[in-house]
Design an enzyme around this catalytic site. Structure first.
Site, PDB file in Angstrom:
ATOM      1  N   LYS A   1      18.874 -23.432  21.674  1.00 51.48           N
ATOM      2  CA  LYS A   1      18.983 -24.388  20.574  1.00 51.48           C
ATOM      3  C   LYS A   1      20.135 -23.978  19.657  1.00 51.48           C
ATOM      4  CE  LYS A   1      17.334 -24.966  16.483  1.00 51.48           C
ATOM      5  NZ  LYS A   1      18.569 -25.535  15.889  1.00 51.48           N
TER       6      LYS A   1
ATOM      7  N   GLU B   1      18.953 -10.947  15.200  1.00 51.38           N
ATOM      8  CA  GLU B   1      20.216 -10.454  14.624  1.00 51.38           C
ATOM      9  C   GLU B   1      20.361 -11.183  13.292  1.00 51.38           C
ATOM     10  OE1 GLU B   1      23.241 -10.081  13.143  1.00 51.38           O
ATOM     11  OE2 GLU B   1      24.425 -11.079  14.716  1.00 51.38           O
TER      12      GLU B   1
ATOM     13  N   CYS C   1      28.209 -12.282  10.197  1.00 51.21           N
ATOM     14  CA  CYS C   1      27.061 -11.429   9.872  1.00 51.21           C
ATOM     15  C   CYS C   1      27.514 -10.017   9.519  1.00 51.21           C
ATOM     16  CB  CYS C   1      26.050 -11.444  10.994  1.00 51.21           C
ATOM     17  SG  CYS C   1      26.780 -11.399  12.601  1.00 51.21           S
TER      18      CYS C   1
ATOM     19  N   GLU D   1      23.000 -11.171   1.034  1.00 55.88           N
ATOM     20  CA  GLU D   1      24.061 -11.694   1.897  1.00 55.88           C
ATOM     21  C   GLU D   1      24.528 -13.041   1.343  1.00 55.88           C
ATOM     22  OE1 GLU D   1      23.036 -13.177   5.940  1.00 55.88           O
ATOM     23  OE2 GLU D   1      24.690 -11.916   6.613  1.00 55.88           O
TER      24      GLU D   1
HETATM   25  P1  NAI Z   1      19.066 -20.265   9.519  1.00 57.76           P
HETATM   26  O1  NAI Z   1      18.719 -18.871   9.866  1.00 57.76           O
HETATM   27  O2  NAI Z   1      17.977 -21.060   8.855  1.00 57.76           O
HETATM   28  O3  NAI Z   1      19.519 -21.063  10.834  1.00 57.76           O
HETATM   29  C1  NAI Z   1      19.911 -20.440  12.033  1.00 57.76           C
HETATM   30  C2  NAI Z   1      19.275 -21.144  13.217  1.00 57.76           C
HETATM   31  O4  NAI Z   1      17.858 -21.090  13.089  1.00 57.76           O
HETATM   32  C3  NAI Z   1      19.637 -22.623  13.342  1.00 57.76           C
HETATM   33  O5  NAI Z   1      19.744 -22.955  14.706  1.00 57.76           O
HETATM   34  C4  NAI Z   1      18.419 -23.299  12.746  1.00 57.76           C
HETATM   35  O6  NAI Z   1      18.217 -24.612  13.218  1.00 57.76           O
HETATM   36  C5  NAI Z   1      17.306 -22.393  13.212  1.00 57.76           C
HETATM   37  N1  NAI Z   1      16.084 -22.467  12.415  1.00 57.76           N
HETATM   38  C6  NAI Z   1      15.961 -22.781  11.095  1.00 57.76           C
HETATM   39  N2  NAI Z   1      14.666 -22.757  10.731  1.00 57.76           N
HETATM   40  C7  NAI Z   1      13.951 -22.423  11.829  1.00 57.76           C
HETATM   41  C8  NAI Z   1      12.553 -22.233  12.093  1.00 57.76           C
HETATM   42  N3  NAI Z   1      11.622 -22.378  11.151  1.00 57.76           N
HETATM   43  N4  NAI Z   1      12.192 -21.864  13.341  1.00 57.76           N
HETATM   44  C9  NAI Z   1      13.094 -21.704  14.311  1.00 57.76           C
HETATM   45  N5  NAI Z   1      14.425 -21.887  14.126  1.00 57.76           N
HETATM   46  C10 NAI Z   1      14.845 -22.234  12.906  1.00 57.76           C
HETATM   47  O7  NAI Z   1      20.376 -20.231   8.624  1.00 57.76           O
HETATM   48  P2  NAI Z   1      20.931 -21.322   7.576  1.00 57.76           P
HETATM   49  O8  NAI Z   1      19.779 -21.921   6.829  1.00 57.76           O
HETATM   50  O9  NAI Z   1      21.842 -22.225   8.305  1.00 57.76           O
HETATM   51  O10 NAI Z   1      21.810 -20.411   6.593  1.00 57.76           O
HETATM   52  C11 NAI Z   1      21.239 -19.756   5.466  1.00 57.76           C
HETATM   53  C12 NAI Z   1      21.782 -18.355   5.315  1.00 57.76           C
HETATM   54  O11 NAI Z   1      21.422 -17.590   6.450  1.00 57.76           O
HETATM   55  C13 NAI Z   1      23.288 -18.209   5.249  1.00 57.76           C
HETATM   56  O12 NAI Z   1      23.783 -18.410   3.973  1.00 57.76           O
HETATM   57  C14 NAI Z   1      23.468 -16.785   5.698  1.00 57.76           C
HETATM   58  O13 NAI Z   1      23.273 -15.881   4.634  1.00 57.76           O
HETATM   59  C15 NAI Z   1      22.389 -16.589   6.703  1.00 57.76           C
HETATM   60  N6  NAI Z   1      22.913 -16.741   8.083  1.00 57.76           N
HETATM   61  C16 NAI Z   1      23.190 -15.611   8.775  1.00 57.76           C
HETATM   62  C17 NAI Z   1      23.747 -15.695  10.021  1.00 57.76           C
HETATM   63  C18 NAI Z   1      24.065 -14.481  10.808  1.00 57.76           C
HETATM   64  O14 NAI Z   1      24.876 -14.534  11.713  1.00 57.76           O
HETATM   65  N7  NAI Z   1      23.458 -13.375  10.539  1.00 57.76           N
HETATM   66  C19 NAI Z   1      24.089 -16.983  10.630  1.00 57.76           C
HETATM   67  C20 NAI Z   1      23.710 -18.124   9.835  1.00 57.76           C
HETATM   68  C21 NAI Z   1      23.153 -17.973   8.596  1.00 57.76           C
END
Ligand code: NAI
Ligand code: MG
Length: 499
Positions: A193, A268, A302, A399
């Site tokens: 996904k 991660e 990240c 972050e």
């Molecule tokens: P997120 O962690 O919510 O989204 C990442 C993935 O998880 C997307 O595919 C999303 O659809 C999915 N997701 C969201 N809620 C879920 C759930 N309940 N169950 C399963 N999958 C789910 O990240 P978001 O909201 O886009 O960004 C928020 C913050 O997260 C950013 O500002 C950043 O600080 C952090 N982030 C960190 C990343 C990294 O590479 N470590 C990448 C993206 C965001």
């Protein structure tokens, strides 16, 4: 949909954008059960460039069923050598479609096209080839057992099964391939996904995998939101492992969802990574590294080096150079030639980053560079440097995931104390050390609580090097042989030869 797509887009990517994208399940593009669709934006303009299907739990069920059938059927019967050949063919097809993939990655993620083409697309082909090598080389062991009489004992390394992979929007191609490649190599099947914001290149990868001859159902791509689609994958009883990259908050939810069938979980989860500059370092190289580490892809990395510690003997010189570089970075559309930094992914992310900058200033930090948004449209944040940052401020502890550097100085020469300050965070993903003293380099590498330590370098993007974090930066390692271990179970077989 807008008709004013960027003029530099090639014909192949234009054609792809204009298609009606479905879910890729069992080798077919299918409509989502709900019939609902999401707008996909170009973050540099805020305009709609495509729409994608919104998967529901019912669609996830279909994808998991297809993955299970492929796992029990054709994929299980494939020999390791055949899997290697298919993966190498997949890598060749990626290279044959490199320009199209780079276009799509650029217009949907905002990252300058030159990086998408020379970094991401090249990198995912390399990752496939690296993991394709393990397919014929991984295996079990024959431990020397001390059981009474004569025994023959060995271990088997077997695929974990159907894996759910949930990835974020910052590196859509790389995040997909870091997860797909070891899963294919080990003989797992996949329900991937992508982020609801950046699903395009994952769909294209799914098509190229089929074209390479990877059987239908081995790589299924379900586009849609974290809730319901991601949550359905995490909780699904038919999924044997879930691999996630994204926020800690979502990581914790996934962990809860996964507890039902105790599926394997790897996470991660980002970081707040320190960059430590000693006074004996090549300070100009260090300043360049500092800037690349936090401003590359607008800080949406990240492992971004978001906390800078410079020895006070070098502080003014390094900060001057950092500010000069920050002010000279060319922001723009990723498809415009000469663009060095693109937008952040969304209005929401822009608001989040600006909220952090304002909170830092309210709590006493000072702006040395940037601090504002820019551009008439799109989601652009200026490269920003904050000084006077202290532990306890949100900009220091959390972050931000934007182009915001928090700079601090140290006046100590005691490596234990310097590393203790840098380690004083709940995260532990990466650390970057700048010094010309070999002893300092190795001693600091040992002292850092981080899964990745780079010395006189801002990153080390090599498929062979494990990637993952200590502490709340996650569980497990991607890339390298460690990734093979994450997608396999070990079986101990003992045969009593005395009977
Ligand atoms: P997120 O962690 O919510 O989204 C990442 C993935 O998880 C997307 O595919 C999303 O659809 C999915 N997701 C969201 N809620 C879920 C759930 N309940 N169950 C399963 N999958 C789910 O990240 P978001 O909201 O886009 O960004 C928020 C913050 O997260 C950013 O500002 C950043 O600080 C952090 N982030 C960190 C990343 C990294 O590479 N470590 C990448 C993206 C965001
Ligand atoms: Mg979220």
């Amino acid at each position: 949909m807008t008709t004013s797509l960027h003029p530099a887009l090639g014909e192949a990517s234009r054609n792809f954008l204009q298609r009606e994208h479905g879910l890729l399940i069992d080798g077919c593009m299918v409509e989502a059960d709900s019939g609902r669709r999401t707008d996909i934006l170009d973050p540099a303009t805020g305009e709609v460039i495509a729409t994608a299907a919104e998967a529901s739990a019912t669609d996830v069920d279909r994808a998991v069923d297809a993955a299970r059938r492929a796992f029990e059927g054709p994929w299980r019967k494939t020999t390791p050598a055949e899997r290697t050949r298919l993966m190498l063919r997949f890598a060749e097809l990626i290279e044959a479609h490199a320009e199209e993939l780079a276009d799509l990655e650029c217009i949907n993620s905002g990252k300058p096209r030159v990086f998408c083409r020379n970094g991401d697309v090249v990198g995912i082909a390399e990752m496939l080839r690296y993991m394709a090598g393990w397919t014929t080389k991984m295996g079990g062991q024959t431990p020397n057992v001390s059981l009474p009489g004569e025994w023959h004992a060995y271990t088997l390394r077997e695929p974990v099964g159907v894996v759910g992979q949930i990835i974020p929007w910052n590196f859509p191609l790389n995040m997909a391939m870091w997860k797909i490649a070891p899963a294919l190599a080990t003989g797992c099947t996949i329900v991937l996904k992508p982020s609801e914001q950046t699903p395009l290149t994952a769909l294209r990868l799914g098509e190229l995998a089929l074209e390479a001859g990877i059987p239908p159902g081995v790589l299924n791509v379900v586009t849609g939101f974290g809730n319901p689609a991601g949550a359905a994958i995490a909780a699904h009883p038919g999924v044997d492992k879930v691999a996630f990259t994204g926020s800690g908050e979502t990581g914790r939810r996934i962990l809860q969802g996964a507890s039902g069938n105790l599926k394997r979980v790897s996470l991660e989860l980002g970081g707040k990574s320190p960059v430590i500059v000693f006074p004996d370092a090549n300070l100009e190289a260090a300043a360049a590294g500092v800037c690349s580490s936090i401003f590359f892809h607008a800080g949406q990395i990240c492992a971004a080096g978001s906390r800078l510690y410079v020895h006070e003997r070098a502080y003014d010189q390094v900060l001057d150079a950092v500010a000069r570089r920050a002010n000279s970075i060319r922001l723009g559309h990723g498809l415009d030639v000469g663009t060095e930094m693109g937008p952040v992914i969304s209005r929401r992310q822009l608001d989040r980053v600006m909220g952090y900058i304002h909170s830092g200033q309210e709590q006493g930090a000072t702006l040395l560079a940037g601090g504002g948004t820019t551009g008439e449209r799109g989601f652009f944040v200026q490269p920003t440097v904050l000084t006077g940052v202290k532990p306890g401020m949100a900009v220091h502890d959390e972050e931000i995931f934007g182009p915001v550097l928090c700079a601090m100085s140290f006046d100590d020469d005691d490596l234990d104390r310097i590393s203790a300050t840098a380690n004083a965070t709940t995260y532990g993903l990466a650390a970057s050390i700048w010094t010309s003293d070999l002893g300092t380099a190795h001693k600091m590498a040992r002292r850092m609580q981080a899964g990745i330590v780079n010395v006189n370098a801002l990153s080390s993007p090599d498929s062979a090097l494990p990637y993952g974090g200590y502490k709340q930066s996650g569980w497990g390692r991607e890339r390298g042989y460690d990734a093979i271990e994450m997608y396999t179970e070990v079986k101990a077989v003992a045969i009593n030869l005395n009977v």
